[in-house]
Design a protein around this motif. Structure first.
Motif, PDB file in Angstrom:
ATOM      1  N   TYR A  50      -2.713 -27.585  18.765  1.00 28.60           N
ATOM      2  CA  TYR A  50      -4.365 -27.359  18.396  1.00 28.60           C
ATOM      3  C   TYR A  50      -5.062 -26.993  19.419  1.00 28.60           C
ATOM      4  N   ALA A 122      -7.779 -25.118  11.010  1.00 34.95           N
ATOM      5  CA  ALA A 122      -7.657 -26.466  10.378  1.00 34.95           C
ATOM      6  C   ALA A 122      -8.734 -26.772   9.377  1.00 34.95           C
ATOM      7  N   GLU A 124     -11.533 -28.289   7.329  1.00 33.11           N
ATOM      8  CA  GLU A 124     -12.381 -29.826   7.522  1.00 33.11           C
ATOM      9  C   GLU A 124     -11.456 -30.760   7.900  1.00 33.11           C
ATOM     10  N   CYS A 125     -10.221 -30.171   8.084  1.00 27.55           N
ATOM     11  CA  CYS A 125      -9.271 -31.552   8.611  1.00 27.55           C
ATOM     12  C   CYS A 125      -8.991 -31.301   9.986  1.00 27.55           C
ATOM     13  N   ASP A 127     -10.832 -32.409  12.903  1.00 30.82           N
ATOM     14  CA  ASP A 127     -10.987 -33.615  13.480  1.00 30.82           C
ATOM     15  C   ASP A 127      -9.971 -34.563  13.289  1.00 30.82           C
ATOM     16  N   MET A 128      -9.416 -34.738  12.243  1.00 29.50           N
ATOM     17  CA  MET A 128      -8.240 -35.534  11.734  1.00 29.50           C
ATOM     18  C   MET A 128      -7.112 -35.375  12.543  1.00 29.50           C
ATOM     19  N   LEU A 129      -6.824 -33.819  12.612  1.00 31.85           N
ATOM     20  CA  LEU A 129      -5.440 -33.470  13.000  1.00 31.85           C
ATOM     21  C   LEU A 129      -5.760 -33.348  14.853  1.00 31.85           C
ATOM     22  N   LYS A 161       0.216 -34.604   6.864  1.00 31.51           N
ATOM     23  CA  LYS A 161      -1.068 -33.934   6.706  1.00 31.51           C
ATOM     24  C   LYS A 161      -1.053 -32.582   6.997  1.00 31.51           C
ATOM     25  N   VAL A 165      -2.335 -29.186   4.495  1.00 27.42           N
ATOM     26  CA  VAL A 165      -3.226 -28.404   5.172  1.00 27.42           C
ATOM     27  C   VAL A 165      -2.799 -26.873   5.024  1.00 27.42           C
ATOM     28  N   TYR A 169      -4.437 -24.009   2.309  1.00 32.56           N
ATOM     29  CA  TYR A 169      -4.845 -22.944   3.024  1.00 32.56           C
ATOM     30  C   TYR A 169      -4.173 -21.669   2.491  1.00 32.56           C
TER      31      TYR A 169
END
Length: 300
Positions: A50, A122, A124-125, A127-129, A161, A165, A169
């Motif tokens: 990431y 990534a 909207e995900c 921050d979570m990832l 998750k 994603v 995507y």
């Protein structure tokens, strides 16, 4: 209070009876002086990266991808990957290496089909990832003996998750690789990947694929960003790094195994491109592994 209910039983994305296993986690910060992880591949595990901040260029197999903060990079098992340091600007990343991944419909230790781009935002995900990856690294860095179970569950959450994603995507954007690598460049890479531990010349490659040295060199550099011999050097150094990290082979044995032959030349090239001699590189990895240093470089 807003209460949310689980309305149905979960359906696993993984093949029954299999169990993914977290192998390592790394955090790469641009403010630290780190030694680069040269062109390499892993036959029995995958890497998830990431991009926290910054920009750069990452190479997965023959394709070069511009990367920026918020991007995910998936390196399935067996795919060659490499960062081009010439294009890195304030690049900060966090990553994990995971083995034993068997997703329905995909090759072992793969998260994305080969016809889809391994680099994507990534969204909207993000921050979570990023949080999941950062927590895994932080736990391993501060309490590795007692964090195994927690990190396992966090890794399963990350994989689950991330598969969602990827699926959403790809369905939304048709995230397929737009152009197939040129067949000549593919043949050159295949020759080098098969013979990198041997001595050969550009003419040898030319003779093998029956095309002029000038033409194949031009096409290969246009496709990969490297000349055939630069690619060969990076391939040898990347393999040497893996052997230094994962085996007890001597420096001389590694020099021969990856195609340098002459240990002195191997030491010179390794120091030039990695920034330190092979013995110091091995010692730094052993120390980082024992101390779980916060600025550990690359996954092993």
């Amino acid at each position: 209070m807003i209460q949310c209910f689980v309305k149905k039983d979960p359906v696993s994305s993984f093949v029954p009876g299999t169990q993914p296993k977290l192998l390592s986690a790394s955090k790469i910060d641009s403010v630290f002086s780190v030694h680069p992880r040269i062109l390499h591949k892993h036959p029995d595990f995958l890497e998830i990266m990431y991009v926290r901040t910054g920009t750069g260029v990452y190479i997965v197999d023959e394709c070069r991808y511009d990367i920026k903060g918020g991007d995910i990079i998936i390196c399935n098992a067996g795919c060659l990957h490499d960062e081009d340091p010439a294009y890195s600007k304030d690049l900060n990343m966090v990553s994990v290496a995971v083995g034993g991944v068997f997703v329905r419909g995909l090759d072992p230790n793969s998260l994305i089909a080969p016809n889809y781009s391994p680099v994507f935002p990534a969204g909207e995900c993000a921050d979570m990832l990023c949080s999941l990856l950062t927590m895994i690294h932080s736990l391993l860095a501060t309490d590795p003996d007692n964090a195994i179970e927690t990190c396992h569950h966090l890794t399963m959450a990350l994989l689950s998750k991330l598969l969602l994603v990827i699926r959403r995507y790809c369905e939304k954007t048709g995230n397929t690789i737009q152009t197939s690598p040129d067949i000549i460049a593919c043949k050159v890479r295949q020759y080098i990947d098969t013979h990198f531990d041997e001595r050969f010349t550009l003419q040898d490659i030319s003779d093998a694929i029956r095309i002029s040295p000038y033409h194949l060199a031009h096409i290969f550099k246009e496709q990969t960003g490297y000349s055939p011999m630069q690619y060969t050097l990076r391939r040898r150094l990347g393999e040497a790094q893996s052997l230094l990290i994962a085996t007890d082979m001597t420096i001389t044995e590694i020099s021969v195994a990856v195609g340098f032959g002459n240990p002195s030349h191997f030491n010179t090239m390794f120091s030039k491109y990695i920034g330190m001699p092979p013995s110091k590189y091995r010692a730094s990895y052993v120390r980082n592994g024992e101390d779980a240093s916060e600025d550990a470089e690359g996954t092993v």
